[in-house]
Motif scaffolding. Structure first.
Motif, PDB file in Angstrom:
ATOM      1  N   ASP A  44      37.617  38.014 -12.192  1.00  0.00           N
ATOM      2  CA  ASP A  44      38.296  37.295 -13.263  1.00  0.00           C
ATOM      3  C   ASP A  44      37.395  37.377 -14.494  1.00  0.00           C
ATOM      4  N   GLN A  45      37.689  38.337 -15.370  1.00  0.00           N
ATOM      5  CA  GLN A  45      36.805  38.614 -16.505  1.00  0.00           C
ATOM      6  C   GLN A  45      36.835  37.511 -17.557  1.00  0.00           C
ATOM      7  N   LYS A  46      37.920  36.752 -17.603  1.00  0.00           N
ATOM      8  CA  LYS A  46      38.020  35.711 -18.629  1.00  0.00           C
ATOM      9  C   LYS A  46      37.091  34.544 -18.341  1.00  0.00           C
ATOM     10  N   SER A  47      36.652  34.405 -17.092  1.00  0.00           N
ATOM     11  CA  SER A  47      35.741  33.309 -16.765  1.00  0.00           C
ATOM     12  C   SER A  47      34.284  33.666 -17.074  1.00  0.00           C
ATOM     13  N   CYS A  48      34.010  34.938 -17.346  1.00  0.00           N
ATOM     14  CA  CYS A  48      32.637  35.370 -17.645  1.00  0.00           C
ATOM     15  C   CYS A  48      32.267  34.971 -19.074  1.00  0.00           C
ATOM     16  N   ARG A  49      31.033  34.555 -19.249  1.00  0.00           N
ATOM     17  CA  ARG A  49      30.556  34.085 -20.549  1.00  0.00           C
ATOM     18  C   ARG A  49      29.578  35.052 -21.203  1.00  0.00           C
ATOM     19  N   ASN A  50      29.461  36.261 -20.693  1.00  0.00           N
ATOM     20  CA  ASN A  50      28.484  37.197 -21.245  1.00  0.00           C
ATOM     21  C   ASN A  50      29.149  38.244 -22.143  1.00  0.00           C
ATOM     22  N   ILE A  51      30.199  37.847 -22.832  1.00  0.00           N
ATOM     23  CA  ILE A  51      30.829  38.749 -23.785  1.00  0.00           C
ATOM     24  C   ILE A  51      30.056  38.713 -25.097  1.00  0.00           C
ATOM     25  N   ALA A  52      29.523  37.547 -25.440  1.00  0.00           N
ATOM     26  CA  ALA A  52      28.701  37.414 -26.646  1.00  0.00           C
ATOM     27  C   ALA A  52      27.245  37.708 -26.293  1.00  0.00           C
ATOM     28  N   SER A  53      26.444  37.963 -27.289  1.00  0.00           N
ATOM     29  CA  SER A  53      25.039  38.275 -27.085  1.00  0.00           C
ATOM     30  C   SER A  53      24.312  37.072 -26.479  1.00  0.00           C
ATOM     31  N   PRO A  54      23.525  37.286 -25.420  1.00  0.00           N
ATOM     32  CA  PRO A  54      22.791  36.167 -24.820  1.00  0.00           C
ATOM     33  C   PRO A  54      21.764  35.583 -25.774  1.00  0.00           C
ATOM     34  N   ASP A  55      21.432  34.309 -25.551  1.00  0.00           N
ATOM     35  CA  ASP A  55      20.482  33.624 -26.429  1.00  0.00           C
ATOM     36  C   ASP A  55      19.066  34.175 -26.312  1.00  0.00           C
TER      37      ASP A  55
END
Length: 180
Positions: free
Chosen positions: A106-117
């Motif tokens: 389930d790709q929508k639950s992943c939070r690594n679409i934006a650049s990591p901190d």
């Protein structure tokens, strides 16, 4: 496209027209079959139906969206349309195509679409000051140069000595004139 091509096209499409007309017969009041459409010279012309709107088929393969992996590298999105591997599987940080629908991620639950901190952008800053403490005991560059030059000089001296010895050995013997 010439007339021959048009005639061949009509010949190949006519069986389809006959099949369409055969399925559209109805019975009139006296029980004889009545055909829908207009008859011209005992040839039935099928009524033209308006074109139906067809819903576009949903593609049967997944698209793995772009994401940042565990090393902070951005991986572009890619299509899983290779033979049997049609589903995007794996984890949020490592995605690949697989053939089992139950392993789909389930790709929508992943939070690594934006650049990591924790990824720091590489911005060149002022160079760090260096102390000019030169330690000759740690410098190995001169040692390498000395060894290389020493070997070259040894080979040259050995060659010259061999040439002198060869020349002396191949020289004809000289007469000894001893004066008394």
């Amino acid at each position: 496209m010439g007339i021959q091509h048009v005639l061949l096209l009509l010949i190949y499409l006519d069986p389809l027209n006959v099949l369409l007309c055969a399925g559209t017969t109805t019975r009139n009041k006296n029980g004889s079959p009545r055909r829908k459409g207009k008859e011209v010279n005992s040839t039935v012309i099928a009524p033209v139906e308006p074109p139906r709107k067809v819903k576009p088929l949903k593609p049967e393969h997944d698209t793995c969206l772009g994401y940042y992996d565990v090393s902070g590298q951005f991986d572009k999105e890619f299509e899983c349309n290779n033979t049997n591997h049609r589903y995007c599987c794996g984890s949020c940080y490592l995605r690949f195509c697989c053939d089992e629908k139950v392993k789909r991620i389930d790709q929508k639950s992943c939070r690594n679409i934006a650049s990591p901190d924790w990824i720091q952008p590489t911005v060149p800053g002022p160079p760090e000051p260096t102390d000019n403490s030169y330690d000759p005991n740690l410098d190995q560059t001169n040692t390498t140069v000395y060894i290389t030059c020493g070997v070259i000089i040894f080979v040259i001296i050995a060659g010259v000595a061999a040439k002198v010895a060869y020349d002396k050995a191949t020289r004809p013997p000289q007469e000894m004139n001893v004066h008394r």
